[in-house]
Design a protein around this motif. Structure first.
Motif, PDB file in Angstrom:
ATOM      1  N   ARG A  96      53.792   9.014  -1.913  1.00 14.55           N
ATOM      2  CA  ARG A  96      53.634   8.041  -0.826  1.00 14.55           C
ATOM      3  C   ARG A  96      53.454   6.620  -1.355  1.00 14.55           C
ATOM      4  N   GLN A  97      54.233   6.254  -2.379  1.00 11.84           N
ATOM      5  CA  GLN A  97      54.100   4.921  -2.960  1.00 11.84           C
ATOM      6  C   GLN A  97      54.610   3.845  -1.996  1.00 11.84           C
ATOM      7  N   THR A  98      54.030   2.649  -2.102  1.00 10.09           N
ATOM      8  CA  THR A  98      54.474   1.527  -1.280  1.00 10.09           C
ATOM      9  C   THR A  98      55.873   1.107  -1.707  1.00 10.09           C
ATOM     10  N   LEU A  99      56.764   0.965  -0.741  1.00  9.11           N
ATOM     11  CA  LEU A  99      58.138   0.614  -1.033  1.00  9.11           C
ATOM     12  C   LEU A  99      58.289  -0.876  -1.309  1.00  9.11           C
ATOM     13  N   ARG A 100      59.199  -1.186  -2.198  1.00  4.94           N
ATOM     14  CA  ARG A 100      59.464  -2.567  -2.586  1.00  4.94           C
ATOM     15  C   ARG A 100      60.759  -3.039  -1.922  1.00  4.94           C
ATOM     16  N   PHE A 101      60.752  -4.270  -1.438  1.00  7.92           N
ATOM     17  CA  PHE A 101      61.913  -4.830  -0.753  1.00  7.92           C
ATOM     18  C   PHE A 101      62.732  -5.755  -1.649  1.00  7.92           C
ATOM     19  N   SER A 102      62.072  -6.699  -2.295  1.00  8.37           N
ATOM     20  CA  SER A 102      62.785  -7.775  -2.986  1.00  8.37           C
ATOM     21  C   SER A 102      63.010  -7.483  -4.462  1.00  8.37           C
ATOM     22  N   ARG A 103      64.051  -8.079  -5.011  1.00  6.30           N
ATOM     23  CA  ARG A 103      64.320  -7.947  -6.441  1.00  6.30           C
ATOM     24  C   ARG A 103      63.205  -8.571  -7.255  1.00  6.30           C
ATOM     25  N   SER A 104      62.681  -9.700  -6.785  1.00  9.56           N
ATOM     26  CA  SER A 104      61.645 -10.421  -7.522  1.00  9.56           C
ATOM     27  C   SER A 104      60.278  -9.757  -7.417  1.00  9.56           C
ATOM     28  N   GLY A 105      60.062  -8.977  -6.360  1.00 12.99           N
ATOM     29  CA  GLY A 105      58.739  -8.406  -6.132  1.00 12.99           C
ATOM     30  C   GLY A 105      57.743  -9.412  -5.601  1.00 12.99           C
ATOM     31  N   ASN A 106      58.234 -10.574  -5.162  1.00 11.95           N
ATOM     32  CA  ASN A 106      57.364 -11.625  -4.628  1.00 11.95           C
ATOM     33  C   ASN A 106      56.647 -11.109  -3.379  1.00 11.95           C
ATOM     34  N   PRO A 107      55.301 -11.138  -3.343  1.00 10.02           N
ATOM     35  CA  PRO A 107      54.563 -10.604  -2.187  1.00 10.02           C
ATOM     36  C   PRO A 107      54.922 -11.288  -0.869  1.00 10.02           C
ATOM     37  N   ALA A 108      55.182 -12.592  -0.912  1.00 10.40           N
ATOM     38  CA  ALA A 108      55.515 -13.313   0.317  1.00 10.40           C
ATOM     39  C   ALA A 108      56.864 -12.854   0.871  1.00 10.40           C
ATOM     40  N   ILE A 109      57.830 -12.625  -0.030  1.00 12.37           N
ATOM     41  CA  ILE A 109      59.150 -12.158   0.415  1.00 12.37           C
ATOM     42  C   ILE A 109      59.032 -10.745   0.983  1.00 12.37           C
TER      43      ILE A 109
END
Length: 235
Positions: A96-109
């Motif tokens: 149940r890991q948190t999914l990542r959206f952005s390539r940079s991993g920037n929290p704001a993005i």
């Protein structure tokens, strides 16, 4: 140039957002990206199963265009008036890991991707219920393979069932689901009650070559939950 590309991006974003909002009373960045044709729903599912490391990897355009669409979406939302709500996205895996959206991993993005915009026409109670449902962890999915040629990427073994993990198949023992018992589909009452009582469960699917899609075969459930419900039903 395709007809879609001749339509201004702002109009395409607005139409996709309006359609999603009308259909579900809320809209997300994923809805918009799917709606304008940049994101394949099947790719979203692979990302949610942990087979894609970040969502932007499977969006079919470059990062500047993605950024432009996201800005247009936020502008539409601000003008349209939906209420913003942060939604948790977790993988359809036992961890149940948190999914990542952005390539940079920037929290704001990533936060902008996680933001759901909810219709202002809903009551506070309905908005809360809708967002609670959206934040529920997705069901685990286990696959009945069509053949036994696969091998677990962890231990090298094989079995009747597998789960995709980081783009590779894994056996139930290695992912910690081998203690669950298979409950075939067919008895709706039994399935519903066992699912409600089992703190851990997974949906079992098998690919149908004739229909070209995965179809539900049953559930993996905790043996004690199954036994308890079966006992209750015969009383």
């Amino acid at each position: 140039m395709s007809r879609a590309n001749r339509v201004p991006l702002a109009d395409r974003v607005a139409r996709a957002a309006e359609a999603a909002l009308a259909a579900r009373s809320f809209v997300s960045a994923i809805d918009v990206l799917v709606g304008i044709g940049w994101l394949d729903p099947e790719a979203v599912e692979r990302w949610r199963r942990g087979q894609v490391d970040y969502l932007e990897r499977v969006i079919r355009t470059n990062l500047p265009r993605i950024s432009e669409a996201m800005k247009l979406f936020r502008s539409w939302a601000t003008a349209r008036g939906p209420n913003a709500s942060q939604t948790v996205y977790v993988a359809r895996t036992p961890r149940r890991q948190t999914l990542r959206f952005s390539r940079s991993g920037n929290p704001a993005i990533d936060a902008s991707y996680r933001t759901h915009w909810v219709s202002p026409e809903l009551s506070e109670r309905k908005r809360a219920r809708l967002m609670e449902k959206a934040s529920h962890a997705p069901e685990l999915v286990v696959i009945q393979p069509l053949n036994d040629a696969w091998r677990c990427h962890r231990c090298g073994g094989t079995d009747d069932l597998l789960m995709m993990e980081n783009r590779s198949p894994a056996c139930l023992r290695c992912i910690g689901l081998d203690d669950l018992e298979f409950l075939p589909a067919g008895d709706a009452l039994l399935t519903r009650r066992v699912k409600a009582r089992s703190t851990r469960y997974a949906v079992v699917v098998r690919f149908s070559r004739t229909r070209g899609r995965y179809e539900r075969q049953g559930l993996l459930v905790e043996p004690q939950a199954l036994a308890d419900v079966q006992r209750d039903l015969v009383r």
